[in-house]
Design an enzyme around this catalytic site. Structure first.
Site, PDB file in Angstrom:
ATOM      1  N   PHE A 179     -35.870  32.608 -35.119  1.00 22.48           N
ATOM      2  CA  PHE A 179     -35.852  31.461 -34.216  1.00 22.48           C
ATOM      3  C   PHE A 179     -34.823  30.449 -34.704  1.00 22.48           C
ATOM      4  O   PHE A 179     -34.418  30.454 -35.872  1.00 22.48           O
ATOM      5  CB  PHE A 179     -37.238  30.809 -34.131  1.00 22.48           C
ATOM      6  N   CYS A 180     -34.408  29.578 -33.785  1.00 19.29           N
ATOM      7  CA  CYS A 180     -33.500  28.478 -34.101  1.00 19.29           C
ATOM      8  C   CYS A 180     -33.796  27.336 -33.135  1.00 19.29           C
ATOM      9  O   CYS A 180     -34.763  27.404 -32.376  1.00 19.29           O
ATOM     10  CB  CYS A 180     -32.036  28.917 -34.032  1.00 19.29           C
ATOM     11  N   THR A 181     -32.972  26.309 -33.126  1.00 22.17           N
ATOM     12  CA  THR A 181     -33.292  25.109 -32.355  1.00 22.17           C
ATOM     13  C   THR A 181     -33.370  25.375 -30.849  1.00 22.17           C
ATOM     14  O   THR A 181     -34.376  25.109 -30.211  1.00 22.17           O
ATOM     15  CB  THR A 181     -32.263  23.999 -32.616  1.00 22.17           C
TER      16      THR A 181
END
Length: 298
Positions: A179-181
């Protein structure tokens, strides 16, 4: 006043990035748009704001008209609001990559991992054979992440490839959930990991922002706040503006507790950089802070 914010990206061929920039810049200025938009031959990536939803709608329509961007469900678009102007001005920049990774063989338009919706994410990461991987940088992960996630402790996204090659093995960690922003880093990271031989690579569609907006707080496995790249600094569940500020000296996000640390001095340094700045630096920062105080009192 409420400012309306759109975070967007799309990997798609841009034949002439310079021409697109020259077409968008005067139009965005006419709408009073602020924020940042990156344009490269591989696509666009940005966070932009306007003082009305109509302004946001107009800029999205212009992007669609200019090069069929973000239409028919293509790309990723997320909306939020802020009580204060989140950017000082508008910047449209030409880049080699819309998210710098420096792995030329990685092409998200060719292959990416399996998208996982926010309502399916908790079930996936609860599986014992799934390794949960945070693809963000250390200054971001420090203020919030998912329960049980691995933090690569990278200073920038280009270090992620080295971390994977040195620490993960597709034979012993076959299932990866990342996951990331907002989702864009995972497009390249998942494409990279598939190319490295990892057989099952999943990533959170729309990133943390989509999760925080979609999943009720009482059902959430997110801990802390999510760093964002504007004056809000961080957001929480429901994308409400968080409680962090930035240290003027090192740019690290600071909690309320950090701001009460004995080594914190507003506009000068924090406990994370106090020993890294010289006395001359601190004196210069104090002078700047003093001048700002005089302006505010006028």
């Amino acid at each position: 006043m409420t400012y309306h914010i759109v975070a967007l990206y799309q990997f798609t061929p841009i034949p002439n990035p310079t021409e697109l920039k020259e077409a968008l810049l005067p139009f965005f200025h006419s709408l009073g748009i602020c924020g940042s938009l990156l344009i490269a031959s591989e696509g666009i990536n940005g966070t932009l704001a306007a003082d009305s939803q109509a302004g946001i709608d107009a800029l999205l329509q212009r992007l669609e008209q200019a090069c069929q961007l973000l239409s028919s469900g293509r790309g990723e678009v997320k909306f939020s609001t802020a009580p204060k102007k989140p950017f000082n001005r508008l910047k449209i920049r030409l880049k080699k990559e819309i998210v710098t990774f420096k792995q030329p063989h990685v092409d998200p338009t060719n292959q990416v991992g399996t998208y996982v919706s926010p309502d399916e994410w908790n079930t996936l990461i609860a599986q014992p054979d799934v390794v949960v991987l945070d693809t963000r940088n250390a200054y971001e992960t420090r203020i919030g992440t998912f329960e049980g996630a691995i933090d690569p402790n990278t200073a920038n996204f280009t270090e992620f490839a080295t971390y994977v090659r040195e620490n993960l093995d597709p034979h012993t960690t076959p299932k990866i959930a990342m996951f990331c922003t907002g989702g864009i880093r995972c497009e390249k990271a998942s494409a990279f990991m598939l190319a490295e031989g990892f057989p099952e690579v999943y990533h959170l569609k729309g990133g943390i922002l989509n999760y925080l907006e979609t999943v009720p707080e009482e059902q959430s496995t997110w801990q802390g706040e999510c760093y964002v790249f504007d004056k809000r600094v961080s957001v929480g569940h429901g994308l409400t503006t968080g409680k962090h500020i930035l240290c003027f000296s090192c740019g690290e996000p600071l909690t309320l507790e950090d701001q009460h640390h004995p080594l914190y001095e507003a506009g000068v340094s924090c406990h994370l950089c106090h020993e890294k700045t010289t006395e001359a630096d601190k004196a210069r920062f104090r002078m700047r802070q003093s001048q700002l105080g005089k302006v505010d009192s006028v």
